[in-house]
Design a protein around this motif. Structure first.
Motif, PDB file in Angstrom:
ATOM      1  N   ALA A  75      -8.024  -2.206  -4.913  1.00  0.00           N
ATOM      2  CA  ALA A  75      -7.579  -3.420  -5.600  1.00  0.00           C
ATOM      3  C   ALA A  75      -6.590  -4.223  -4.767  1.00  0.00           C
ATOM      4  O   ALA A  75      -5.655  -4.821  -5.315  1.00  0.00           O
ATOM      5  CB  ALA A  75      -6.959  -3.046  -6.953  1.00  0.00           C
ATOM      6  N   ALA A  76      -6.801  -4.295  -3.449  1.00  0.00           N
ATOM      7  CA  ALA A  76      -5.906  -5.088  -2.608  1.00  0.00           C
ATOM      8  C   ALA A  76      -5.908  -6.550  -3.004  1.00  0.00           C
ATOM      9  O   ALA A  76      -4.878  -7.233  -2.921  1.00  0.00           O
ATOM     10  CB  ALA A  76      -6.307  -4.936  -1.137  1.00  0.00           C
ATOM     11  N   ALA A  77      -7.056  -7.053  -3.450  1.00  0.00           N
ATOM     12  CA  ALA A  77      -7.139  -8.458  -3.857  1.00  0.00           C
ATOM     13  C   ALA A  77      -6.280  -8.724  -5.092  1.00  0.00           C
ATOM     14  O   ALA A  77      -5.662  -9.796  -5.216  1.00  0.00           O
ATOM     15  CB  ALA A  77      -8.587  -8.850  -4.132  1.00  0.00           C
ATOM     16  N   VAL A  78      -6.238  -7.759  -5.994  1.00  0.00           N
ATOM     17  CA  VAL A  78      -5.431  -7.913  -7.215  1.00  0.00           C
ATOM     18  C   VAL A  78      -3.954  -7.982  -6.839  1.00  0.00           C
ATOM     19  O   VAL A  78      -3.217  -8.867  -7.299  1.00  0.00           O
ATOM     20  CB  VAL A  78      -5.690  -6.730  -8.174  1.00  0.00           C
ATOM     21  N   ASP A  98      -3.120  -4.386   3.696  1.00  0.00           N
ATOM     22  CA  ASP A  98      -3.463  -3.269   2.807  1.00  0.00           C
ATOM     23  C   ASP A  98      -2.692  -2.036   3.255  1.00  0.00           C
ATOM     24  O   ASP A  98      -3.274  -0.984   3.532  1.00  0.00           O
ATOM     25  CB  ASP A  98      -4.967  -3.005   2.839  1.00  0.00           C
ATOM     26  N   ALA A  99      -1.381  -2.152   3.301  1.00  0.00           N
ATOM     27  CA  ALA A  99      -0.535  -1.121   3.911  1.00  0.00           C
ATOM     28  C   ALA A  99      -0.181  -0.007   2.938  1.00  0.00           C
ATOM     29  O   ALA A  99       0.973   0.409   2.840  1.00  0.00           O
ATOM     30  CB  ALA A  99       0.732  -1.762   4.474  1.00  0.00           C
ATOM     31  N   HIS A 100      -1.175   0.531   2.208  1.00  0.00           N
ATOM     32  CA  HIS A 100      -0.872   1.689   1.363  1.00  0.00           C
ATOM     33  C   HIS A 100      -0.767   2.938   2.231  1.00  0.00           C
ATOM     34  O   HIS A 100      -1.193   2.960   3.391  1.00  0.00           O
ATOM     35  CB  HIS A 100      -1.910   1.844   0.252  1.00  0.00           C
ATOM     36  N   LEU A 101      -0.192   3.991   1.689  1.00  0.00           N
ATOM     37  CA  LEU A 101       0.203   5.142   2.508  1.00  0.00           C
ATOM     38  C   LEU A 101      -0.949   5.839   3.200  1.00  0.00           C
ATOM     39  O   LEU A 101      -0.760   6.442   4.284  1.00  0.00           O
ATOM     40  CB  LEU A 101       1.018   6.144   1.688  1.00  0.00           C
ATOM     41  N   LEU A 102      -2.181   5.772   2.675  1.00  0.00           N
ATOM     42  CA  LEU A 102      -3.301   6.428   3.350  1.00  0.00           C
ATOM     43  C   LEU A 102      -3.851   5.611   4.515  1.00  0.00           C
ATOM     44  O   LEU A 102      -4.739   6.090   5.227  1.00  0.00           O
ATOM     45  CB  LEU A 102      -4.423   6.736   2.356  1.00  0.00           C
ATOM     46  N   GLY A 296     -12.005   0.622  -1.165  1.00  0.00           N
ATOM     47  CA  GLY A 296     -12.026  -0.830  -1.259  1.00  0.00           C
ATOM     48  C   GLY A 296     -13.176  -1.456  -0.512  1.00  0.00           C
ATOM     49  O   GLY A 296     -13.605  -2.563  -0.841  1.00  0.00           O
ATOM     50  N   SER A 297     -13.705  -0.767   0.512  1.00  0.00           N
ATOM     51  CA  SER A 297     -14.768  -1.343   1.333  1.00  0.00           C
ATOM     52  C   SER A 297     -16.164  -1.003   0.845  1.00  0.00           C
ATOM     53  O   SER A 297     -17.141  -1.485   1.429  1.00  0.00           O
ATOM     54  CB  SER A 297     -14.625  -0.855   2.783  1.00  0.00           C
ATOM     55  N   SER A 326     -10.110 -12.326   4.322  1.00  0.00           N
ATOM     56  CA  SER A 326      -9.020 -11.475   3.876  1.00  0.00           C
ATOM     57  C   SER A 326      -8.633 -11.785   2.430  1.00  0.00           C
ATOM     58  O   SER A 326      -8.683 -12.939   1.993  1.00  0.00           O
ATOM     59  CB  SER A 326      -7.797 -11.681   4.779  1.00  0.00           C
ATOM     60  N   VAL A 327      -8.217 -10.750   1.704  1.00  0.00           N
ATOM     61  CA  VAL A 327      -7.733 -10.970   0.338  1.00  0.00           C
ATOM     62  C   VAL A 327      -6.453 -11.790   0.332  1.00  0.00           C
ATOM     63  O   VAL A 327      -6.063 -12.348  -0.708  1.00  0.00           O
ATOM     64  CB  VAL A 327      -7.501  -9.638  -0.398  1.00  0.00           C
ATOM     65  N   LEU A 328      -5.775 -11.880   1.488  1.00  0.00           N
ATOM     66  CA  LEU A 328      -4.559 -12.689   1.581  1.00  0.00           C
ATOM     67  C   LEU A 328      -4.870 -14.170   1.746  1.00  0.00           C
ATOM     68  O   LEU A 328      -3.992 -15.014   1.533  1.00  0.00           O
ATOM     69  CB  LEU A 328      -3.708 -12.224   2.769  1.00  0.00           C
TER      70      LEU A 328
END
Length: 466
Positions: A75-78, A98-102, A296-297, A326-328
């Motif tokens: 849900a990076a877009a959200v 999309d800098a989540h920990l994984l 996400g992909s 990009s979602v950004l």
């Protein structure tokens, strides 16, 4: 990529960064509340899905249903839409997006050193530095809730990431620019530094993870994904996760698709360095398959391509992954790159300390006649994950600090490290604010995950396991 006047002296940059505290107090970064008229999160996800391979979209929803953290990864877009409503200083840097920990992982350098670095750059664009660190912080809370950690423990973990980010930026502010550029986190150095901080279980787990990462290369991928039958060397089918092109599109349609993929590999070579083009030319394409990747992909077009050098014991497996906008992008300045694959590759080269020698991009035409952008890299190149689900609080704090330091180094390469360090300062005001934001956004993510659960129950969207 900053909000400070071009050509300013270091002192002026420092003063400008400190002055931003009056405009955007560091405590303001604790704020999060859903904006009035916030778009339904399921609707945002469905908009992305409309551009993806239809038969894989239910797999995407199935993976996102599994837990709030799996939902967050898809849900990076959200979150990008939500972050666009939060306070920002105007200081910018190249963002992971999309800098989540994984997405902080063990990676191999061209010199065959094992590094710790950011990994996934599908959403990379220049933008407000706050967005990357906030996405990391929220992911830490969401993951540690699943670990059963209490609120005060979770807050300490987020503060460790924020403090490391802030302190490393302060260190980079005092360094020569070239020294910042050459900085990297060598895992041997990390292992030595962490040896006295981790217990014996933690040390053993770290060493096993490093050993496993070094084993994950084209030879390992070849053994797990490929079958050799006499002179025939082919990808093994594992539908829907891996479907050889010969099974996916048999007959003339498959031949046309194969010709396009051959053309993609030939054309993408132009985006490589000349010596790497020469290296690639020593391989020949022997098979292709569609692959499902990530969370996400899922549903983006992704191909794996098997190449051989001198014989079947000399494989190279490349992954060609579709690059969408990009979602950004709806919330930032437009990308300067007309090819979305080039956007991904450029961002990755700018943020990573060392990259894959086969990383490049190309545009090709699909079987439906539509042009699509791709980026290409090795499928496996010494990749490993420090699994947060098995970490105790102490180990998670160290991991969070390592992620924060890595993100600081990535931002320091493109952003104004002097102004940003001055804005963040020596105290823990920002650290505490980020911990409060992360808890609030983790609550929002749980509500959004539940919205997807209810959409599946109501038949609005279809989900499949896998």
């Amino acid at each position: 990529m900053s909000g400070v006047r071009a050509g300013a002296t270091p002192r002026e940059r420092e003063e400008a960064g400190r002055a931003l505290r009056a405009e955007v107090p560091r405590s303001a970064h604790a704020e999060y509340a859903p904006a009035a008229g916030r778009t339904d999160p399921v609707e945002l996800i469905e908009r992305q899905s409309a551009l993806r391979v239809p038969d894989l979209v239910p797999v995407r929803y199935g993976r996102m249903l599994e837990s709030p953290f799996r939902f967050y990864r898809g849900a990076a877009a959200v979150m990008a839409a939500d972050l666009a409503t939060t306070p920002a200083t105007g200081l910018t840097a190249q963002l992971c997006g999309d800098a989540h920990l994984l997405n902080f992982r063990l990676l191999g350098s061209p010199e065959r050193r094992l590094l710790f670095d950011l990994n996934d750059f599908d959403e990379t664009l220049p933008g407000p530095w706050e967005w990357d660190i906030k996405r990391l912080a929220a992911s830490l809370v969401i993951a540690t809730r699943e670990n059963g950690f209490g609120r005060s423990t979770r807050a300490g973990i987020v503060r460790a990431a924020a403090a490391s980010y802030r302190e490393q930026l302060r260190r980079y502010a005092g360094m020569r620019t070239l020294d910042v550029w050459y900085e990297r986190a060598d895992m041997e150095d990390v292992r030595i530094a962490e040896a006295h901080r981790l217990d014996s279980t933690g040390r053993d787990r770290l060493e096993r993870t490093m050993d496993k990462a070094r084993s994950r290369d084209s030879l390992q991928a070849f053994r797990s994904l490929v079958r050799v039958d006499g002179d025939r060397v082919r990808f093994a089918a594992d539908p829907p996760l891996i479907v050889p092109l010969r099974d996916l599109l048999p007959g003339d349609e498959g031949e046309r698709a194969a010709d396009r993929l051959h053309g993609l590999i030939r054309g993408y070579a132009d985006s490589l360095r000349s010596d790497h083009r020469t290296l690639l030319a020593q391989y020949r394409v022997v098979d292709m398959a569609r692959k499902v990747v990530g969370v996400g992909s899922v549903g983006t077009r992704c191909w794996i391509v098997l190449l051989l050098g001198k014989d079947a014991r000399d494989p190279l497996i490349l992954q060609a992954k579709e690059a969408d906008e990009s979602v950004l992008a709806p919330h930032t300045a437009p990308s300067i790159h007309r090819n979305q694959g080039q956007r991904v590759v450029t961002g990755q080269r700018l943020m990573q300390a060392a990259g894959d020698i086969f990383l490049g991009w190309e545009r090709t035409t699909g079987t439906d006649g539509r042009q699509r952008d791709f980026y290409v890299r090795q499928l496996r190149d010494w990749k490993g994950i420090l699994d947060p689900s098995v970490m105790v609080p102490r180990g998670m704090r160290r991991f969070a600090a390592l992620c924060g330091a890595t993100l600081a180094r990535a931002h320091a390469r493109s952003g104004d490290r002097i102004a940003l360090a001055a804005y963040l300062g020596r105290g823990d005001v920002f650290d505490r604010a980020l911990a409060r934001f992360a808890e609030c956004y983790a609550d929002q993510n749980e509500r959004d995950h539940q919205a997807l659960v209810e959409a599946v129950r109501a038949g609005r969207v279809s989900a499949a396991s896998g």
